[in-house]
Every structure is written in structure tokens, then in C-alpha cells.
Design an enzyme around this catalytic site. Structure first.
Site, mmCIF file in Angstrom:
data_model
loop_
_atom_site.group_PDB
_atom_site.id
_atom_site.type_symbol
_atom_site.label_atom_id
_atom_site.label_comp_id
_atom_site.label_asym_id
_atom_site.label_seq_id
_atom_site.Cartn_x
_atom_site.Cartn_y
_atom_site.Cartn_z
ATOM 1 N N ASP A 48 0.813 -1.214 0.000
ATOM 2 C CA ASP A 48 0.000 0.000 0.000
ATOM 3 C C ASP A 48 0.848 1.266 0.000
ATOM 4 O OD1 ASP A 48 -2.322 -1.434 -0.076
ATOM 5 O OD2 ASP A 48 -2.756 -1.261 2.062
ATOM 6 N N GLY A 49 2.013 1.227 0.660
ATOM 7 C CA GLY A 49 2.897 2.387 0.652
ATOM 8 C C GLY A 49 3.381 2.723 -0.749
ATOM 9 N N ASP A 153 -3.491 15.444 21.367
ATOM 10 C CA ASP A 153 -2.296 15.128 20.587
ATOM 11 C C ASP A 153 -2.400 15.571 19.137
ATOM 12 O OD1 ASP A 153 -1.173 14.063 22.825
ATOM 13 O OD2 ASP A 153 -1.208 11.974 22.163
ATOM 14 N N THR A 164 -9.751 2.996 6.796
ATOM 15 C CA THR A 164 -9.252 1.717 7.320
ATOM 16 C C THR A 164 -7.777 1.789 7.711
ATOM 17 O OG1 THR A 164 -8.721 0.988 5.077
ATOM 18 C CG2 THR A 164 -10.887 0.390 5.941
ATOM 19 N N ALA A 165 -7.159 2.943 7.528
ATOM 20 C CA ALA A 165 -5.728 3.091 7.826
ATOM 21 C C ALA A 165 -5.552 3.721 9.211
ATOM 22 C CB ALA A 165 -5.069 3.921 6.723
ATOM 23 N N TYR A 166 -4.821 4.820 9.310
ATOM 24 C CA TYR A 166 -4.551 5.459 10.602
ATOM 25 C C TYR A 166 -5.840 5.829 11.328
ATOM 26 C CZ TYR A 166 -2.574 8.765 13.980
ATOM 27 O OH TYR A 166 -2.228 9.428 15.132
ATOM 28 N N LYS A 168 -8.656 4.321 11.521
ATOM 29 C CA LYS A 168 -9.209 3.184 12.266
ATOM 30 C C LYS A 168 -8.419 2.931 13.551
ATOM 31 C CE LYS A 168 -10.492 -1.692 11.796
ATOM 32 N NZ LYS A 168 -9.708 -2.146 12.975
ATOM 33 N N SER A 169 -7.121 3.118 13.492
ATOM 34 C CA SER A 169 -6.286 2.837 14.673
ATOM 35 C C SER A 169 -6.528 3.830 15.802
ATOM 36 C CB SER A 169 -4.805 2.837 14.280
ATOM 37 O OG SER A 169 -4.344 4.152 14.029
ATOM 38 N N GLN A 226 1.755 9.605 3.542
ATOM 39 C CA GLN A 226 3.004 9.209 4.209
ATOM 40 C C GLN A 226 4.026 10.332 4.288
ATOM 41 O OE1 GLN A 226 2.293 8.726 1.018
ATOM 42 N NE2 GLN A 226 3.822 7.454 -0.046
#
Length: 269
Positions: A48-49, A153, A164-166, A168-169, A226
Site C-alpha cells: 500500500d505504501g 495530541d 481503514t488506515a490510521y 481506524k487505529s 506518508q
């Protein structure tokens, strides 16, 4: 067989380099042209990157290019083909050239206090705002109306595919990419008598916009996918659903919910 103009973008792993070499030969043999400058289709080889890198390389040509991913490691969320399926991939490319699916993108504008020209970016996944070593304070505006005073933060604004990436986290929701919207998610917010936030992610439709207004500081860090962009004296960061979209070649594009299940839940049998 039809003739396509194809660009290849790969990471530096030995497997990806070998796959790129093999794919170049197969494409050329089948009458296609390798064209890194003006392609009609961009194939990313890696994960993905690598697909994100390919998107930013060709983000100024979104009207003319489609993207396709070949993964050479772990299952990629944006990559539908495996490294051992190259002959089938080339055959499919040559006979089904018009199929594609479009996903929303995020329009990002960084504005400054000192009169510098605004900086404009497109994001496929998300953009975040943080400070290097301190708590971030910001006023969040929705359509020019103050929505909340934020302290924590940082803040993240994501696309549906980036949900679904950052996103979601940090507790954001998963959005189907057919929904033309963006999602604002807090990163470790602090709530007290002065700073009160909604405390959950919010989904903002395409006709609305978000502006994060920042107090004077020299150490805000803005990310776009990124890429980290160290910014001095940022006045605000403005977000909206971009008028542009990314197009993926959808020859066998995996259903979104199936992709989510396989990425995060696994085999249910």
C-alpha cells in the site's frame, strides 16, 4: 491485443524489482508501451505504501490515469493482484481496457500568517495535524462556524478509503468508498471545563468543509498520507472532499467489505 501506455512504480525489495522486470517484458511483448511520463495506467508493485507513492507521483494526471496494484509481500488493501499472476494481469489489461472504479480524495490547503502562498495537496488516505513535543490546541470550524475548542495530541481527517488506515487505529469508523465524505477524528483529546470536544469521529459530507485554526507556533507538523510537512507559522489547515477522484482499474477489483474482512478479521470458516 490493444496498446496501453503503462508506468511502473515499485519499491526497492528484491522481489518487487524482479516482478517489475518480468512485467515490463510481458507488457512489451504484448504490444504495450512503457511510458513513465504520460501513462494511461499506473501499476504499483509492492504494498500500500508503494501505491500511495504512485498516486502522489501522478496526482497531477488523475484525469488520464488509472491505478492498479500488484502486491509482493503481505496482502495490500489497495492491491488486487499477486506477483505470480502477471501473465493473467497482462492478458486482462489488453482485453478489458475501460473498466474502472473511482474513489474520493481529500483536498488539503495549508494557510499561513505571514502572507506566503497557500500550499495545496491531495491525499488518498488522510492528513493529520500535530505538534512535535507538546499538546496541540486548535479551533475546529465546520462551514465557517466554530464547532469545538480542541486540546490533545492532534487531529486526523481521512477519506473513506483511508478510513481503514490510521483513522481506524485511533478509533474512527470504517466508511465505504462510495460515500463521498471525509472523517474528522480526534487523536487523544483532553476534555475539561475549558476544552470540550464531541469525543467521537464525525463524518462530513462533500459539500461542507473543515477548517482547523491554529494558534501562533513554529512547530506544527502536517502530514499528507506518508509525507510529513514541517510547517512554521501555520494559520489554519482547510479540508474538503476534492473535486478530483482516483480511478482504479477494476478488472477484478475486490468488494470493499470483503477486503475489510480479509484485512482485519480473516478466514471465518
Amino acid at each position: 491485443m490493444g496498446c496501453l501506455r503503462v508506468a511502473l512504480v515499485h519499491n526497492q525489495s528484491a522481489k518487487s524489482i524482479a516482478v517489475a522486470s518480468q512485467l515490463t517484458k510481458l507488457l512489451s511483448t504484448s504490444g504495450n508501451i512503457i511510458d513513465q511520463e504520460n501513462p494511461g495506467i499506473v501499476i504499483s508493485i509492492g504494498g500500500d505504501g508503494t501505491l500511495l507513492s504512485a498516486f502522489h507521483l501522478y496526482s497531477h494526471k488523475l484525469e488520464q490515469v488509472r491505478f492498479l496494484g500488484v502486491h509482493t509481500g503481505h496482502l495490500g488493501f489497495y492491491t488486487d493482484w499477486r506477483d505470480y499472476e502477471l501473465e493473467e494481469l497482462v492478458e486482462t489489461l489488453c482485453h478489458n481496457q475501460e473498466e474502472n472504479v473511482s474513489y474520493p480524495l481529500l483536498d488539503v490547503v495549508i494557510r499561513y500568517r505571514d502572507g506566503r502562498t497557500d500550499k495545496h495537496f491531495l491525499a488518498l488516505n488522510e492528513s493529520t495535524i500535530k505538534r512535535e513535543h507538546r499538546t496541540m490546541v486548535a479551533d475546529v470550524y465546520l462551514k465557517d462556524e466554530l464547532f469545538e475548542h480542541f486540546r490533545g495530541d492532534g487531529l486526523s481527517v481521512s477519506t473513506p478509503t483511508g478510513s481503514t488506515a490510521y483513522n481506524k487505529s485511533i478509533g474512527g469508523a470504517v466508511l465505504h468508498p462510495s460515500i463521498e465524505a471525509m472523517q474528522l477524528t480526534e487523536i487523544a483529546s483532553l476534555n475539561n471545563r475549558v476544552f470540550r470536544t464531541v469525543g467521537s469521529s464525525i463524518v462530513v459530507p462533500k459539500d461542507d468543509w473543515i477548517e482547523i485554526r491554529l494558534p501562533k507556533s513554529m512547530d506544527h507538523l502536517v502530514t499528507v498520507d506518508q509525507f510529513s510537512i514541517q510547517q512554521a507559522d501555520v494559520a489554519s489547515v482547510y479540508y474538503r472532499v476534492a473535486p478530483e477522484k482516483i480511478r482504479f482499474a477494476s478488472y477484478r477489483h475486490m468488494d470493499f467489505w470483503r477486503r475489510v474482512r480479509e484485512a482485519f478479521i480473516g478466514d471465518l470458516s
